[in-house]
Design a protein around this motif. Structure first.
Motif, mmCIF file in Angstrom:
data_model
loop_
_atom_site.group_PDB
_atom_site.id
_atom_site.type_symbol
_atom_site.label_atom_id
_atom_site.label_comp_id
_atom_site.label_asym_id
_atom_site.label_seq_id
_atom_site.Cartn_x
_atom_site.Cartn_y
_atom_site.Cartn_z
ATOM 1 N N UNK A 263 0.833 -1.209 0.000
ATOM 2 C CA UNK A 263 0.000 0.000 0.000
ATOM 3 C C UNK A 263 0.866 1.257 0.000
ATOM 4 N N UNK A 264 1.943 1.245 0.785
ATOM 5 C CA UNK A 264 2.849 2.396 0.821
ATOM 6 C C UNK A 264 3.519 2.589 -0.537
ATOM 7 N N UNK A 265 3.968 1.495 -1.145
ATOM 8 C CA UNK A 265 4.618 1.569 -2.465
ATOM 9 C C UNK A 265 3.636 2.131 -3.494
ATOM 10 N N UNK A 266 2.435 1.588 -3.530
ATOM 11 C CA UNK A 266 1.433 2.008 -4.515
ATOM 12 C C UNK A 266 1.077 3.483 -4.331
ATOM 13 N N UNK A 267 0.848 3.891 -3.081
ATOM 14 C CA UNK A 267 0.483 5.286 -2.817
ATOM 15 C C UNK A 267 1.637 6.242 -3.117
ATOM 16 N N UNK A 268 2.830 5.883 -2.646
ATOM 17 C CA UNK A 268 3.980 6.771 -2.806
ATOM 18 C C UNK A 268 4.363 6.944 -4.271
ATOM 19 N N UNK A 269 4.318 5.865 -5.024
ATOM 20 C CA UNK A 269 4.702 5.922 -6.435
ATOM 21 C C UNK A 269 3.543 6.300 -7.346
ATOM 22 N N UNK A 270 2.349 6.395 -6.756
ATOM 23 C CA UNK A 270 1.156 6.761 -7.518
ATOM 24 C C UNK A 270 0.917 5.791 -8.678
ATOM 25 N N UNK B 2 11.080 -4.377 -8.230
ATOM 26 C CA UNK B 2 10.759 -2.969 -8.009
ATOM 27 C C UNK B 2 11.826 -2.074 -8.636
ATOM 28 N N UNK B 3 12.981 -1.998 -8.003
ATOM 29 C CA UNK B 3 14.040 -1.115 -8.474
ATOM 30 C C UNK B 3 14.526 -1.575 -9.845
ATOM 31 N N UNK B 4 14.490 -0.674 -10.802
ATOM 32 C CA UNK B 4 14.906 -1.008 -12.157
ATOM 33 C C UNK B 4 13.765 -1.478 -13.040
ATOM 34 N N UNK B 5 12.628 -1.820 -12.420
ATOM 35 C CA UNK B 5 11.484 -2.296 -13.193
ATOM 36 C C UNK B 5 10.319 -1.313 -13.178
ATOM 37 N N UNK B 6 10.188 -0.580 -12.105
ATOM 38 C CA UNK B 6 9.146 0.450 -12.028
ATOM 39 C C UNK B 6 9.793 1.792 -12.338
ATOM 40 N N UNK B 7 9.464 2.394 -13.475
ATOM 41 C CA UNK B 7 10.103 3.660 -13.844
ATOM 42 C C UNK B 7 9.884 4.756 -12.803
ATOM 43 N N UNK B 8 8.800 4.649 -12.049
ATOM 44 C CA UNK B 8 8.501 5.654 -11.030
ATOM 45 C C UNK B 8 9.470 5.587 -9.839
ATOM 46 N N UNK B 9 10.144 4.451 -9.674
ATOM 47 C CA UNK B 9 11.032 4.260 -8.528
ATOM 48 C C UNK B 9 12.443 4.719 -8.884
ATOM 49 N N UNK B 10 12.608 6.040 -8.913
ATOM 50 C CA UNK B 10 13.925 6.619 -9.145
ATOM 51 C C UNK B 10 14.527 7.007 -7.797
ATOM 52 N N UNK B 11 15.677 7.650 -7.814
ATOM 53 C CA UNK B 11 16.371 7.960 -6.558
ATOM 54 C C UNK B 11 15.543 8.863 -5.650
ATOM 55 N N UNK B 12 14.833 9.807 -6.207
ATOM 56 C CA UNK B 12 13.989 10.686 -5.391
ATOM 57 C C UNK B 12 12.822 9.907 -4.802
ATOM 58 N N UNK B 13 12.245 9.012 -5.588
ATOM 59 C CA UNK B 13 11.125 8.206 -5.101
ATOM 60 C C UNK B 13 11.573 7.246 -3.999
ATOM 61 N N UNK B 14 12.823 6.774 -4.062
ATOM 62 C CA UNK B 14 13.342 5.916 -2.998
ATOM 63 C C UNK B 14 13.333 6.687 -1.683
ATOM 64 N N UNK B 15 13.774 7.934 -1.715
ATOM 65 C CA UNK B 15 13.763 8.758 -0.501
ATOM 66 C C UNK B 15 12.346 8.963 0.015
ATOM 67 N N UNK B 16 11.426 9.248 -0.886
ATOM 68 C CA UNK B 16 10.027 9.432 -0.492
ATOM 69 C C UNK B 16 9.455 8.140 0.080
#
Length: 85
Positions: free
Chosen positions: A12-19, A33-47
């Motif tokens: 739920x946190x992943x889905x909400x945070x990455x929209x 996740x990392x490398x497969x979801x384009x939304x999960x970049x370095x800034x999104x990791x921090x969020x």
């Protein structure tokens, strides 16, 4: 809290945070996740780290954050579980 409940909360946190609500059904325990979801970049990791800290009341140090932790939903859940114990 059991592992199934934690993995649901982490998802739920992943889905909400990455929209990525539109793809939530496709995200399972072994989903890369990392490398497969384009939304999960370095800034999104921090969020995402901040959102996990807030949701679970944990503290994540910078050295805790690695590609292995964000490899799959399961690895991320195992990390959260290790912080909860």
């Amino acid at each position: 809290m059991n592992t199934a409940a934690i993995i649901d909360d982490v998802k739920a946190v992943v889905v909400e945070t990455l929209n990525v609500e539109d793809r939530a059904d496709a995200i399972g325990p072994s989903t890369p996740l990392l490398g497969s979801l384009p939304e999960l970049d370095s800034m999104a990791v921090l969020e995402l780290v901040y959102a996990l800290e807030t949701r679970f009341g944990i503290a994540v140090d910078g050295e805790d954050v690695s590609a292995e932790v964000f490899e799959t939903l399961t690895s991320l859940t195992e990390f959260v579980e290790s912080k909860l114990s």
